[in-house]
Write an enzyme that holds these catalytic residues in place. Sequence first.
Site, short mmCIF file in Angstrom:
data_model
loop_
_atom_site.label_atom_id
_atom_site.label_comp_id
_atom_site.label_asym_id
_atom_site.label_seq_id
_atom_site.Cartn_x
_atom_site.Cartn_y
_atom_site.Cartn_z
N LYS A 284 0.84 -1.19 0.00
CA LYS A 284 0.00 0.00 0.00
C LYS A 284 0.88 1.25 0.00
CE LYS A 284 -3.65 2.21 2.69
NZ LYS A 284 -4.60 2.09 3.79
N GLU B 250 10.55 -4.53 4.59
CA GLU B 250 10.63 -5.93 4.21
C GLU B 250 10.36 -6.11 2.71
OE1 GLU B 250 8.99 -4.63 6.74
OE2 GLU B 250 8.95 -5.96 8.49
N GLY C 215 -5.02 -1.97 4.84
CA GLY C 215 -4.17 -3.09 4.43
C GLY C 215 -4.80 -4.44 4.72
N ARG C 216 -5.35 -4.60 5.93
CA ARG C 216 -5.88 -5.92 6.31
C ARG C 216 -7.26 -6.19 5.72
NH1 ARG C 216 -4.84 -2.40 10.30
NH2 ARG C 216 -6.53 -1.59 11.59
N GLU D 276 -4.68 -6.41 14.83
CA GLU D 276 -4.22 -5.08 14.41
C GLU D 276 -5.38 -4.09 14.48
OE1 GLU D 276 -0.74 -4.51 11.44
OE2 GLU D 276 -2.49 -4.01 10.27
N HIS E 69 -3.74 -32.06 18.62
CA HIS E 69 -2.54 -32.76 19.05
C HIS E 69 -1.45 -31.78 19.44
CE1 HIS E 69 -4.28 -36.61 17.90
NE2 HIS E 69 -4.85 -35.91 16.94
N LYS F 130 9.24 -0.09 14.11
CA LYS F 130 9.84 0.26 12.81
C LYS F 130 10.86 1.36 12.99
CE LYS F 130 5.71 -0.66 9.97
NZ LYS F 130 4.70 -0.07 9.10
#
Length: 556
Positions: A213, A219, A273-274, A359, A390, A518
């Site tokens: 975005k 990253e 973004g999400r 978030e 498990h 950040k």
Amino acid sequence: MADGLAAALTAAWARIAELAGRPRTDGGAPGAIRPLFAADPGRFGRFSCAAEGLLLDLSKTSLTEEVLAALLDLAGAAGLEAQRAAMAAGTPVNATERRAVLHMALRAGRDAGFRTAGEDASAEVQAMLGRMREFCAAVHQGRLCGATGEAFTDVLNIGIGGSDLGPAMAARALWTPGAPMRAHYLANVDAHAWEALRPGLDPRRTLVLIASKTFTTQETMTNAALVRGWLEASVGEAGVAAHFAALSTNLAATAAFGIPAERVFPFRDWVGGRFSLWSAIGLSLALALGWEAFDRLLAGARAMDAHFLAAPLPRNLPVLLALAEIWHVNGLGLPARAVLPYDERLARFPAHLQQLEMESLGKRVTLAGAPVGRATGPVVFGEPGTNAQHSFMQLLHQGSTPVPADIILIARPDHPHADSHRKLLANGLAQAEALMRGKDAAEVRAEMQAAGTDPAEISRLLPHRLFPGDRPTATLLLPHLDAFTLGQLVALYEHKVFCLGALWGVNAFDQWGVELGKQLAGAILPELEAGVPRPGAHDGSTEGLMREIARLQGGG
Ligand code: F6P
């Protein structure tokens, strides 16, 4: 907020606290579920809700009619319906960032008429979908190909957070071997991720989407540079442009990266973004699964939007999920929730929900900047069933604090192995039943006696073999997993998040909490490069760790 509304809200929260604090008329504790079933065999009918082909069963929670009424009063006092209307009207409900929240426009029909700040968001969306569709057709038909003239067989999406999790989750859920392209997702700045992907990719046949975005995320930009180098080594510097496209709101940055405008698929700041899976960020899905599948995904989400906007609150699936969460978090004080999809294809769904929910709802001040004064978003975690059984389900069954769980069941599989699917469903149903029913001392004793265990051994093991029960689950039953129902499922949780933001009074659409780390990473990076921490710049722990890393790397 007007005094009257504030008073109604205070009263609604007080009523929930009161219901959670006093024994019920049936003698059960406020969190007890078993007595509710004992008293009311028709409970499933009254605490489950079917809509749009999905079934949400909340009967295995401690919701009662009285509690639900109090929760619905809270929704009324918080102005949930007015807040929903404000979001749909393009009002900047993301107040801290002064942005509208219009992910519904991304999957709405041509004539939906979503607008914000005088702009026709729906028209813009349609134009973008048209461009995406044409791009997919050109790639699939080989009209757009790599620098060496070979058709693209693989799409590599470089992005992180919302620019990765949604598409990666949906690709995992929906991709089948007959699909038009293979999709790969590169998120972590840890280059082991790239090194793991690289051997499976042929640079001449790989189309790379830089999904960001902001187009500034460390990253993503680092990985984009790595991948660019890899492409250059194969197709030459001049050929690289043929292999890249960008999905972003930052057109200056995409141009600076050298991506021509016709290969940039922008979206607007009213797409969080999400919540961006449905925007240009979904291009990897459209390429890998085909346009029809992407269109069905949007259609499923659109169907859920229509339900959310129109269904009365007591029969509104996202609202009911949100109200159950309020009861668990604020009424019963339960700080976590597990997500257990009984479908291997939904393996990344819990990860998507972790970002979507945590978030959005990991906030402790209201929109007005005041302390919320009560617990907000719970910790969300999960794994597909039966694998979860498990690993961490022990804690859900016998741990000291109950953890509510969402159990997602799919009635019809897409494979021919009926026996496996029956076992999968049996386990999903059994987990919910076991969590709720538990096992008391008489049952354990009888079981052990029947197995011939001697009385001393029974006494020794009895406390360990008890199950407290009364542990809540919400079961979601989908007829089948396909693009349409996945779209419904994701949109269901998106709207649940909206409802919780509205009920807690927090902004579910910003994420200031990711900034500090950040900033500090930006300060630490040059010090790692130099091999020494800047004296006095950090606490003793950070400085000590930096020195130790330098020593282990052979520099200190
Ligand atoms: O750091 C968090 C975050 O901003 C998320 O909200 C977002 O989904 C992700 O990073 C990626 O951001 P971008 O798409 O701008 O690269």
